[in-house]
Write a protein that holds these residues in place. Structure first.
Motif, PDB file in Angstrom:
ATOM      1  N   LYS A 398       0.862  -1.183   0.000  1.00  0.00           N
ATOM      2  CA  LYS A 398       0.000   0.000   0.000  1.00  0.00           C
ATOM      3  C   LYS A 398       0.902   1.238   0.000  1.00  0.00           C
ATOM      4  O   LYS A 398       1.179   1.835   1.054  1.00  0.00           O
ATOM      5  CB  LYS A 398      -0.921  -0.028   1.209  1.00  0.00           C
ATOM      6  CG  LYS A 398      -1.803  -1.278   1.254  1.00  0.00           C
ATOM      7  CD  LYS A 398      -2.737  -1.271   2.439  1.00  0.00           C
ATOM      8  CE  LYS A 398      -3.510  -2.578   2.520  1.00  0.00           C
ATOM      9  NZ  LYS A 398      -4.312  -2.854   1.312  1.00  0.00           N
ATOM     10  N   LEU A 399       1.360   1.606  -1.178  1.00  0.00           N
ATOM     11  CA  LEU A 399       2.304   2.710  -1.286  1.00  0.00           C
ATOM     12  C   LEU A 399       1.657   4.021  -0.840  1.00  0.00           C
ATOM     13  O   LEU A 399       0.518   4.304  -1.238  1.00  0.00           O
ATOM     14  CB  LEU A 399       2.790   2.862  -2.731  1.00  0.00           C
ATOM     15  CG  LEU A 399       3.379   1.614  -3.415  1.00  0.00           C
ATOM     16  CD1 LEU A 399       3.916   2.003  -4.787  1.00  0.00           C
ATOM     17  CD2 LEU A 399       4.468   0.988  -2.575  1.00  0.00           C
ATOM     18  N   TYR A 506       6.974   9.076   7.106  1.00  0.00           N
ATOM     19  CA  TYR A 506       7.173   7.675   7.506  1.00  0.00           C
ATOM     20  C   TYR A 506       5.824   6.957   7.467  1.00  0.00           C
ATOM     21  O   TYR A 506       4.819   7.464   7.984  1.00  0.00           O
ATOM     22  CB  TYR A 506       7.756   7.609   8.917  1.00  0.00           C
ATOM     23  CG  TYR A 506       7.886   6.202   9.460  1.00  0.00           C
ATOM     24  CD1 TYR A 506       8.998   5.426   9.162  1.00  0.00           C
ATOM     25  CD2 TYR A 506       6.894   5.650  10.271  1.00  0.00           C
ATOM     26  CE1 TYR A 506       9.127   4.123   9.662  1.00  0.00           C
ATOM     27  CE2 TYR A 506       6.997   4.357  10.763  1.00  0.00           C
ATOM     28  CZ  TYR A 506       8.117   3.605  10.460  1.00  0.00           C
ATOM     29  OH  TYR A 506       8.242   2.316  10.932  1.00  0.00           O
ATOM     30  N   HIS A 507       5.791   5.787   6.833  1.00  0.00           N
ATOM     31  CA  HIS A 507       4.583   4.955   6.780  1.00  0.00           C
ATOM     32  C   HIS A 507       4.990   3.503   6.952  1.00  0.00           C
ATOM     33  O   HIS A 507       6.096   3.104   6.560  1.00  0.00           O
ATOM     34  CB  HIS A 507       3.855   5.109   5.439  1.00  0.00           C
ATOM     35  CG  HIS A 507       3.406   6.501   5.141  1.00  0.00           C
ATOM     36  ND1 HIS A 507       2.145   6.960   5.423  1.00  0.00           N
ATOM     37  CD2 HIS A 507       4.068   7.551   4.578  1.00  0.00           C
ATOM     38  CE1 HIS A 507       2.038   8.221   5.053  1.00  0.00           C
ATOM     39  NE2 HIS A 507       3.186   8.606   4.529  1.00  0.00           N
ATOM     40  N   GLU A 508       4.084   2.715   7.493  1.00  0.00           N
ATOM     41  CA  GLU A 508       4.362   1.282   7.646  1.00  0.00           C
ATOM     42  C   GLU A 508       3.056   0.512   7.618  1.00  0.00           C
ATOM     43  O   GLU A 508       1.980   1.061   7.886  1.00  0.00           O
ATOM     44  CB  GLU A 508       5.090   1.011   8.968  1.00  0.00           C
ATOM     45  CG  GLU A 508       4.221   1.305  10.188  1.00  0.00           C
ATOM     46  CD  GLU A 508       4.929   1.036  11.504  1.00  0.00           C
ATOM     47  OE1 GLU A 508       4.336   0.324  12.335  1.00  0.00           O
ATOM     48  OE2 GLU A 508       6.044   1.543  11.695  1.00  0.00           O
ATOM     49  N   HIS A 509       3.129  -0.770   7.276  1.00  0.00           N
ATOM     50  CA  HIS A 509       1.975  -1.668   7.392  1.00  0.00           C
ATOM     51  C   HIS A 509       2.472  -3.103   7.333  1.00  0.00           C
ATOM     52  O   HIS A 509       3.587  -3.384   6.866  1.00  0.00           O
ATOM     53  CB  HIS A 509       0.933  -1.399   6.297  1.00  0.00           C
ATOM     54  CG  HIS A 509       1.394  -1.705   4.898  1.00  0.00           C
ATOM     55  ND1 HIS A 509       1.404  -2.971   4.369  1.00  0.00           N
ATOM     56  CD2 HIS A 509       1.862  -0.877   3.916  1.00  0.00           C
ATOM     57  CE1 HIS A 509       1.853  -2.919   3.120  1.00  0.00           C
ATOM     58  NE2 HIS A 509       2.142  -1.663   2.825  1.00  0.00           N
ATOM     59  N   ALA A 510       1.648  -4.015   7.809  1.00  0.00           N
ATOM     60  CA  ALA A 510       1.986  -5.439   7.743  1.00  0.00           C
ATOM     61  C   ALA A 510       1.811  -5.910   6.308  1.00  0.00           C
ATOM     62  O   ALA A 510       0.831  -5.579   5.642  1.00  0.00           O
ATOM     63  CB  ALA A 510       1.098  -6.232   8.682  1.00  0.00           C
ATOM     64  N   SER A 516       5.143 -15.060  11.790  1.00  0.00           N
ATOM     65  CA  SER A 516       6.355 -14.721  11.034  1.00  0.00           C
ATOM     66  C   SER A 516       6.066 -13.617  10.016  1.00  0.00           C
ATOM     67  O   SER A 516       6.726 -13.515   9.000  1.00  0.00           O
ATOM     68  CB  SER A 516       6.894 -15.959  10.316  1.00  0.00           C
ATOM     69  OG  SER A 516       5.931 -16.446   9.408  1.00  0.00           O
ATOM     70  N   SER A 517       5.027 -12.799  10.298  1.00  0.00           N
ATOM     71  CA  SER A 517       4.630 -11.777   9.342  1.00  0.00           C
ATOM     72  C   SER A 517       5.732 -10.751   9.154  1.00  0.00           C
ATOM     73  O   SER A 517       6.513 -10.459  10.053  1.00  0.00           O
ATOM     74  CB  SER A 517       3.346 -11.082   9.813  1.00  0.00           C
ATOM     75  OG  SER A 517       3.583 -10.383  11.014  1.00  0.00           O
ATOM     76  N   ARG A 518       5.753 -10.199   7.951  1.00  0.00           N
ATOM     77  CA  ARG A 518       6.735  -9.174   7.625  1.00  0.00           C
ATOM     78  C   ARG A 518       6.068  -7.818   7.600  1.00  0.00           C
ATOM     79  O   ARG A 518       4.882  -7.703   7.290  1.00  0.00           O
ATOM     80  CB  ARG A 518       7.380  -9.471   6.272  1.00  0.00           C
ATOM     81  CG  ARG A 518       8.170 -10.763   6.229  1.00  0.00           C
ATOM     82  CD  ARG A 518       8.808 -10.952   4.865  1.00  0.00           C
ATOM     83  NE  ARG A 518       7.804 -11.002   3.804  1.00  0.00           N
ATOM     84  CZ  ARG A 518       8.071 -10.821   2.512  1.00  0.00           C
ATOM     85  NH1 ARG A 518       9.325 -10.571   2.135  1.00  0.00           N
ATOM     86  NH2 ARG A 518       7.118 -10.885   1.614  1.00  0.00           N
ATOM     87  N   ALA A 519       6.847  -6.815   7.917  1.00  0.00           N
ATOM     88  CA  ALA A 519       6.359  -5.439   7.856  1.00  0.00           C
ATOM     89  C   ALA A 519       7.104  -4.719   6.752  1.00  0.00           C
ATOM     90  O   ALA A 519       8.271  -5.019   6.461  1.00  0.00           O
ATOM     91  CB  ALA A 519       6.571  -4.740   9.189  1.00  0.00           C
ATOM     92  N   ALA A 536      11.996   2.103   0.535  1.00  0.00           N
ATOM     93  CA  ALA A 536      11.146   1.064   1.118  1.00  0.00           C
ATOM     94  C   ALA A 536      12.018  -0.036   1.687  1.00  0.00           C
ATOM     95  O   ALA A 536      13.113  -0.312   1.176  1.00  0.00           O
ATOM     96  CB  ALA A 536      10.194   0.496   0.072  1.00  0.00           C
ATOM     97  N   GLY A 537      11.535  -0.654   2.757  1.00  0.00           N
ATOM     98  CA  GLY A 537      12.268  -1.749   3.379  1.00  0.00           C
ATOM     99  C   GLY A 537      11.325  -2.765   3.969  1.00  0.00           C
ATOM    100  O   GLY A 537      10.220  -2.422   4.410  1.00  0.00           O
ATOM    101  N   ILE A 538      11.751  -4.031   3.973  1.00  0.00           N
ATOM    102  CA  ILE A 538      10.926  -5.125   4.493  1.00  0.00           C
ATOM    103  C   ILE A 538      11.739  -5.928   5.503  1.00  0.00           C
ATOM    104  O   ILE A 538      12.919  -6.235   5.282  1.00  0.00           O
ATOM    105  CB  ILE A 538      10.462  -6.061   3.359  1.00  0.00           C
ATOM    106  CG1 ILE A 538       9.531  -5.323   2.403  1.00  0.00           C
ATOM    107  CG2 ILE A 538       9.739  -7.283   3.912  1.00  0.00           C
ATOM    108  CD1 ILE A 538       9.117  -6.165   1.206  1.00  0.00           C
ATOM    109  N   ASP A 539      11.089  -6.286   6.615  1.00  0.00           N
ATOM    110  CA  ASP A 539      11.726  -7.160   7.599  1.00  0.00           C
ATOM    111  C   ASP A 539      10.655  -7.665   8.548  1.00  0.00           C
ATOM    112  O   ASP A 539       9.557  -7.090   8.625  1.00  0.00           O
ATOM    113  CB  ASP A 539      12.806  -6.403   8.377  1.00  0.00           C
ATOM    114  CG  ASP A 539      13.799  -7.355   9.038  1.00  0.00           C
ATOM    115  OD1 ASP A 539      14.815  -7.671   8.378  1.00  0.00           O
ATOM    116  OD2 ASP A 539      13.547  -7.789  10.168  1.00  0.00           O
TER     117      ASP A 539
END
Length: 563
Positions: A398-399, A506-510, A516-519, A536-539
């Motif tokens: 969800k950009l 700054y924005h974030e979502h699952a 073991s979900s990533r954000a 953008a980054g995922i972890d």
């Protein structure tokens, strides 16, 4: 156009119907449908269907819901005779489905038609003879009386033979080329044939009034149908059927207006396959009704299957822009269209409305067995909204809205370079390459929060971090303290590496669900020149995802500065 060429043509005559009522009528229910795919449609094919293909097409028509199906001209072709026998002897005609057979008003053909139909519980014998002014004068060289005598003689034989068979026979008569026939003569010959068939309100005759050649605008055809219905004696003993061709490209409109004018029944084909420019397209006609909340009593909820069987049996392709069924009709390449569809779909989800209201989509693709994945497709004409829709609906990203223009430009550059449409997987690959795996300048090797506490007197969080960052291939260990882990890391970059930037958004979502979900984190920075850069980054750890996102933005900024 050449002026001399224009002199070869003349306007089609108007119908003198000053008090016409059809413009005020509304179609509120489905007509009786009759498919002529196996006759009109088949005779128009470069390679006519074989028995197996005819049977598959017949079974598709039954599956869709047709109760009357013209299966062929059994007296004129051996394969059509054999096919009717295959349907009857093989028990392929379900109860409630009536086969219709075509024959000219000629004795030998009529007798063979009854032989072919023997053993069927029901059947429509569809007899025709040409009545048009032009064909009477040029082809047959006969006057009106001779043409009426031909039709009446044929009707007498059809009626007489019906008494000697165990099949329940229904009658249909067509004055072929009705649109080229004087209205008074079309009425006269139809009434003469009706007198022979002796129809009743309980057992009506079908009078089919074909636009064998489409010669006028649809409103004139509607006038002809209303005039005919008004002037026909014993109107309650006749089912008025229309059979429109598409020479002027208006067969669907002509059929719709004819229903408003009093017609009860429509003959046509799937996708309009027929002689010359084709017959009326029954799929389009039915789904036009469906889009207005009228039950068409035909089932096109698996439209892809209909397309596949049709293409396999006829060897014809459904055009990509064909109404309702084409590959691209639920697809938007235009940026403004994509943005409107995206917003419309989002609004529909939020309101949970029972009404379908999405810009540019008059019908819900899911009602026809289509999926939303194909609604928006990306090429060089596409905009930021379409790209964002793909990322969200295909992959769950969800950009942020402010990020849309930048990523849209990235995708447009790729599309321009390859000169073709981008698949969703190609869009995802481009996103990953541009944002997630862009470590050309700075790459996170390790990140630890050494200490974190709350300073109660000042009501603020304090974090001390240690990170190892590869800077152009060389590992650098950084320490810093900040209001939180991300703020501390920003301070470490500024003090340890001398970088100049401001964390702006700054924005974030699952991204996935479960333990073991990533954000996913999206960060916007302003560089020393106040230019905006998104990363953008995922972890699985949201803090680490935000650190990766920050480095992604800085890497993009650094790379562009070098360029």
């Amino acid at each position: 156009m050449d002026q001399e060429s224009l002199k070869k043509y003349r306007p089609y005559p108007q119908v003198q119907l000053k008090d016409r009522t059809w413009p005020d009528k509304v179609v509120s229910k489905a007509p009786t449908w009759c498919s002529v795919d196996l006759r009109d449609g088949n005779q128009a094919l470069i390679q006519p269907m074989n028995l197996e293909e005819k049977l598959e097409m017949f079974q598709l028509l039954v599956e869709i819901g047709f109760k009357e199906i013209e299966v062929g001209f059994p007296s004129a072709s051996q394969i059509e005779y054999d096919f009717l026998r295959l349907l009857i002897d093989g028990g392929h005609i379900p109860q409630g489905v009536v086969p219709q057979v075509l024959t000219q008003a000629r004795e030998g053909l009529i007798r063979k038609t009854y032989t072919a139909l023997s053993g069927s519980p029901e059947g429509v014998v569809h007899m025709y003879n040409s009545t048009s002014t032009l064909q009477r004068e040029v082809v047959f060289k006969k006057g009106r009386k001779e043409i009426i005598d031909l039709g009446v003689a044929g009707a007498k034989l059809v009626h007489a033979l019906a008494k000697d068979v165990d099949t329940k026979i229904r009658y249909e008569y067509s004055p072929e080329s009705f649109t080229g026939t004087e209205l008074d003569f079309a009425l006269e010959i139809c009434e003469a044939v009706m007198d022979v068939f002796e129809p009743t309100p309980e057992n009506p005759v079908i009078l089919n009034l074909p636009a064998t050649v489409e010669m006028s605008t649809p409103n004139i055809y509607a006038d002809q149908i209303e005039w005919f219905c008004r002037n026909l004696k014993n109107r309650d003993c006749a089912i008025i059927s229309v059979h429109t061709h598409n020479d002027r490209g208006a067969a669907v409109a002509a059929s719709e207006l004819a229903l408003m004018a009093g017609a009860d029944r429509v003959e046509g084909t799937l996708f309009g396959n027929g002689e010359r420019t084709g017959n009326v397209d029954l799929l389009t006609l039915a789904l036009n009704m469906f889009s207005q909340g009228i039950d068409p009593e035909l089932d096109f909820s698996s439209i892809n299957r209909v397309v596949n069987v049709y293409e396999r049996c006829t060897k014809l392709k459904v055009p990509p822009r064909h109404p309702y069924a084409g590959e691209l009709v639920y697809t938007a390449f235009s940026g403004s269209h994509q943005d409107a569809i995206n917003k419309g779909m989002t609004a529909l989800d939020l309101t949970q409305s029972s009404l379908w209201e999405v810009p540019y989509l008059p019908i819900d693709p899911q009602d026809l067995g289509r999926t939303y994945e194909s609604i928006i497709r990306i090429n060089s004409q596409s905009g930021k909204g379409g790209v964002a829709y793909i990322m969200d609906h295909e992959f769950g990203y969800k950009l942020p809205k402010a990020m849309h223009p930048g990523f849209g430009r990235v995708i447009q550059e790729v599309s321009d370079a390859i000169g073709d449409e981008l698949s969703p997987d190609m869009i995802l690959h481009t996103f990953e390459k541009e944002y997630l795996f862009n470590a050309n300048g700075y790459a996170l090797k390790s990140f630890n929060v050494i200490k974190r506490h709350i300073e109660e007197e000042e009501e603020k969080s304090v974090a001390e971090i240690e990170a190892v960052v590869a800077v152009h291939g060389e590992d650098k260990t950084l320490h810093a303290v900040g209001n939180g882990p991300l703020d501390a890391f920003c301070e470490a970059l500024r003090s340890g590496l001398g970088m100049q930037f401001v964390l702006h958004s700054y924005h974030e979502h699952a991204l996935t669900q479960g333990s073991s979900s990533r954000a996913v984190s999206y960060i916007e920075v302003l560089d020393a020149d106040k230019e905006s850069w998104w990363g953008a980054g995922i972890d699985t750890d949201i803090i680490v995802a935000s650190i990766k996102s920050l480095l992604s933005a800085l890497n993009r900024s650094s790379a562009k500065k070098k360029e």
